[in-house]
Motif scaffolding. Structure first.
Motif, short mmCIF file in Angstrom:
data_model
loop_
_atom_site.label_atom_id
_atom_site.label_comp_id
_atom_site.label_asym_id
_atom_site.label_seq_id
_atom_site.Cartn_x
_atom_site.Cartn_y
_atom_site.Cartn_z
N PRO A 1 0.83 -1.22 0.00
CA PRO A 1 0.00 0.00 0.00
C PRO A 1 0.86 1.26 0.00
O PRO A 1 0.45 2.28 -0.54
N ALA A 2 2.07 1.17 0.58
CA ALA A 2 2.96 2.34 0.60
C ALA A 2 3.35 2.73 -0.83
O ALA A 2 3.46 3.92 -1.15
N LEU A 3 3.54 1.74 -1.68
CA LEU A 3 3.87 2.01 -3.08
C LEU A 3 2.73 2.75 -3.76
O LEU A 3 2.93 3.71 -4.51
N VAL A 4 1.50 2.30 -3.48
CA VAL A 4 0.32 2.94 -4.08
C VAL A 4 0.22 4.38 -3.58
O VAL A 4 -0.07 5.30 -4.34
N ARG A 5 0.52 4.56 -2.30
CA ARG A 5 0.44 5.90 -1.72
C ARG A 5 1.44 6.83 -2.40
O ARG A 5 1.12 7.96 -2.74
N SER A 6 2.66 6.32 -2.66
CA SER A 6 3.64 7.21 -3.28
C SER A 6 3.31 7.41 -4.76
O SER A 6 3.68 8.43 -5.35
N ALA A 7 2.59 6.46 -5.36
CA ALA A 7 2.21 6.63 -6.77
C ALA A 7 1.11 7.68 -6.91
O ALA A 7 1.12 8.46 -7.85
N THR A 8 0.17 7.66 -5.98
CA THR A 8 -0.95 8.58 -6.11
C THR A 8 -0.66 9.90 -5.40
O THR A 8 -1.26 10.92 -5.73
N GLY A 9 0.25 9.83 -4.44
CA GLY A 9 0.56 11.03 -3.67
C GLY A 9 -0.63 11.50 -2.87
O GLY A 9 -0.70 12.64 -2.43
N GLY A 10 -1.60 10.60 -2.70
CA GLY A 10 -2.81 11.04 -1.99
C GLY A 10 -3.52 9.92 -1.30
O GLY A 10 -2.90 8.97 -0.83
N SER A 11 -4.82 10.02 -1.27
CA SER A 11 -5.59 9.12 -0.43
C SER A 11 -5.70 7.72 -1.03
O SER A 11 -6.01 7.55 -2.21
N VAL A 12 -5.40 6.73 -0.18
CA VAL A 12 -5.47 5.33 -0.58
C VAL A 12 -6.28 4.59 0.47
O VAL A 12 -6.05 4.76 1.67
N GLU A 13 -7.24 3.81 0.02
CA GLU A 13 -8.00 2.99 0.96
C GLU A 13 -7.38 1.58 0.91
O GLU A 13 -7.57 0.86 -0.06
N PRO A 14 -6.58 1.22 1.94
CA PRO A 14 -5.98 -0.11 1.89
C PRO A 14 -6.97 -1.18 2.36
O PRO A 14 -7.73 -0.95 3.30
N ILE A 15 -6.98 -2.30 1.70
CA ILE A 15 -7.82 -3.42 2.12
C ILE A 15 -6.94 -4.66 2.22
O ILE A 15 -6.17 -4.96 1.30
N LEU A 16 -7.06 -5.33 3.35
CA LEU A 16 -6.31 -6.58 3.49
C LEU A 16 -7.03 -7.65 2.68
O LEU A 16 -8.25 -7.81 2.78
N ASP A 17 -6.29 -8.35 1.87
CA ASP A 17 -6.84 -9.39 1.02
C ASP A 17 -7.60 -10.43 1.86
O ASP A 17 -7.05 -10.97 2.83
N TRP A 18 -8.85 -10.69 1.49
CA TRP A 18 -9.66 -11.65 2.25
C TRP A 18 -9.06 -13.05 2.23
O TRP A 18 -9.07 -13.76 3.22
N PHE A 19 -8.51 -13.42 1.12
CA PHE A 19 -7.96 -14.77 0.99
C PHE A 19 -6.85 -15.04 2.01
O PHE A 19 -6.84 -16.08 2.67
N HIS A 20 -5.94 -14.06 2.18
CA HIS A 20 -4.85 -14.25 3.13
C HIS A 20 -5.37 -14.31 4.57
O HIS A 20 -4.86 -15.06 5.39
N LEU A 21 -6.39 -13.50 4.86
CA LEU A 21 -6.98 -13.51 6.20
C LEU A 21 -7.71 -14.84 6.43
O LEU A 21 -7.55 -15.49 7.47
N SER A 22 -8.47 -15.23 5.45
CA SER A 22 -9.25 -16.46 5.53
C SER A 22 -8.36 -17.70 5.73
O SER A 22 -8.72 -18.62 6.45
N MET A 23 -7.19 -17.68 5.11
CA MET A 23 -6.27 -18.82 5.27
C MET A 23 -5.83 -18.97 6.72
O MET A 23 -5.72 -20.08 7.24
N ARG A 24 -5.60 -17.84 7.38
CA ARG A 24 -5.17 -17.89 8.78
C ARG A 24 -6.31 -18.37 9.69
O ARG A 24 -6.06 -19.06 10.67
N VAL A 25 -7.53 -17.98 9.36
CA VAL A 25 -8.68 -18.48 10.12
C VAL A 25 -8.79 -19.99 9.91
O VAL A 25 -9.03 -20.76 10.85
N HIS A 26 -8.57 -20.39 8.69
CA HIS A 26 -8.62 -21.81 8.36
C HIS A 26 -7.64 -22.63 9.20
O HIS A 26 -7.96 -23.73 9.65
N HIS A 27 -6.45 -22.09 9.42
CA HIS A 27 -5.45 -22.79 10.24
C HIS A 27 -5.99 -23.02 11.66
O HIS A 27 -5.82 -24.10 12.22
#
Ligand code: ZN
Length: 463
Positions: free
Chosen positions: A282-308
């Motif tokens: 997200p930091a890369l996106v922030r420096s690319a846009t130089g402005g507001s970025v809404e970061p979202i954590l990928d559901w798949f990566h979160l879901s995998m940890r719940v699965h464990h």
């Protein structure tokens, strides 16, 4: 039987010249299938001669046209005849490049003698833009060696060796990158454009980012290095891929910025960035846009940890004999975890994780050894999930709501991009090793090729 191919050239002055290109012959009555029709080797000869004839004719007419002084119309004197070689898809052609003494009427000083070579001025590169484009496209699609082999098999292209494919692919990549940097700089120029208010939340561009590891050449400081791959999606625009190796990209953010701009993004517009929890993305996106970025954590990566967590819990429940201390409450909490996170209740999920952890710890004290290992694993998984949630606090959303609105919640499509961009060309199983710079450049061309923006862009650039 015999066939002769003659080329009839008509100059703009109306002069007609006929050249015999090739003659093919076959037995009067053929005996095998191989004797029917045109053969590849004959086609290559035909194409090479046709190309040479056409090219030399064109260049000769060009030279003749430029021999006439533009100011007074007198023929400029010939100084000497030289030759130039031009590599094309249909062979290397040697063309005449005569040098003329600049007409007296245009000499800078009475005694000076300036020579001009119009053909050399025309041939600005050693190869045609089309040869470069085809070599770069094949070089981005498959290994340089393989690309050279395909070219050499089908066409009289020259030279068709892997080194020239590599050189051309790199050259094209550098131009694509320079073009992106220029485009990115132009966005800055239209800062505070009045139409930004019109950018509705619903049509916000979405950047999906993911990392991939590429095996480094021997002698490089590290065994593997990372490439960042991603996709920019925006309603009403064709998806655009991008990829870069951060350590060697001249301006990594400019490449992403150019991709965003291509998708209709303008300075000041908000962007959604979905990634796997690596804060650098997200930091890369922030420096690319130089402005507001809404970061979202990928559901798949979160879901995998719940699965464990769920998996370890299932293992605990299946233990024989059943544990003495009841884990019923912990089990209920585990079953709620996924639902809580899906609906954006991270706080409640963290509380539930705390309860599961303390119950599991109690169970370790009260129960027999077989349970201990499993309970410890459960504690470890829960702690892991909890710290993952906490470190991505600002990027957790109500996934259910976003999903029902038909918006992306996962980088799974970005992972597809990783496969297309990196795995298919730089697969570890193929024993390919890369320098970060080489990989970065091939990725630039490959992304352009896969997006379908390559042909147009490359021809434009080479012009
Ligand atoms: Zn003149």
């Amino acid at each position: 039987m015999q066939w002769t191919v003659r080329l009839e050239a008509r100059t703009s002055a109306g002069e007609v010249e006929t050249t015999e290109l090739v003659t093919f012959s076959r037995p009067g009555v053929v005996s095998t299938l191989t004797e029917i029709g045109l053969l590849l080797v004959e086609t290559k000869t035909l194409l090479a001669r046709l190309q040479a004839s056409m090219l030399c004719g064109q260049v000769a007419e060009y030279a003749a046209h430029h021999r006439v002084c533009a100011a007074c119309g007198i023929l400029q004197p010939l100084k000497d005849r030289r030759t130039r070689r031009l590599q094309t898809l249909f062979g290397t052609v040697e063309v005449e490049a005569p040098r003329f003494k600049l007409c007296r009427c245009r000499q800078p000083a009475p005694m000076a003698e300036v020579t001009v070579s119009p053909v050399c001025a025309l041939l600005t590169a050693r190869c045609t833009p089309e040869l470069e484009r085809v070599q770069a496209e094949l070089g981005a699609r498959t290994s340089f060696r393989e690309a050279a082999r395909i070219l050499g098999t089908l066409l009289p292209a020259s030279p068709a060796n892997q080194e020239s494919v590599r050189t051309r692919t790199h050259a094209v990549a550098l131009r694509i990158e320079a073009d992106d940097r220029q485009a990115a700089a132009e966005v800055t120029a239209v800062r505070d454009a009045p139409d930004k208010a019109a950018a509705a939340d619903a049509s916000r561009p979405v950047v999906m980012l993911d990392g991939a590891y590429i095996r480094a050449v021997p002698g490089h400081q590290v065994r593997n290095f990372e490439a960042i791959c991603g996709k920019v999606e925006h309603e009403g625009h064709p998806t655009r891929r991008f990829a870069l190796v951060r350590s060697v990209a001249e301006q990594p953010h400019a490449l992403l910025r150019a991709a965003l701009q291509d998708q209709g993004w303008r300075e000041g517009d908000a962007v959604t960035a979905i990634s796997d929890g690596d804060p650098a993305l997200p930091a890369l996106v922030r420096s690319a846009t130089g402005g507001s970025v809404e970061p979202i954590l990928d559901w798949f990566h979160l879901s995998m940890r719940v699965h464990h967590v769920e998996q370890v819990m299932r293992g605990l429940c299946a233990l024989e004999p059943p544990p003495l201390a009841s884990l019923d409450l912990a089990q209920i909490d585990v079953e709620r975890l996924r639902h809580l996170l899906w609906n954006g209740h991270q706080d409640k999920a963290c509380e539930a994780l705390g309860r599961i952890t303390s119950e599991a710890k109690d169970a370790i004290v009260l129960n027999n050894p077989p349970l201990e290992a499993n309970a410890r694993r459960l504690v470890a998984r829960c702690t892991e999930l909890r710290s993952y949630i906490e470190s991505n606090e600002g990027a957790l959303i109500d996934y259910g709501e976003r999903y029902r609105a038909g918006k992306p919640i996962s980088t799974s499509r970005a992972e597809g991009t990783v496969n297309q961009l990196v795995s298919a060309r730089m697969n570890k199983r193929r024993q390919m090793r890369w320098s970060p710079r080489g990989a970065h450049r091939v990725l630039q061309v490959r992304a352009a090729v896969l997006d379908g923006r390559f042909g147009h862009q490359a021809l434009q650039l080479a012009a």
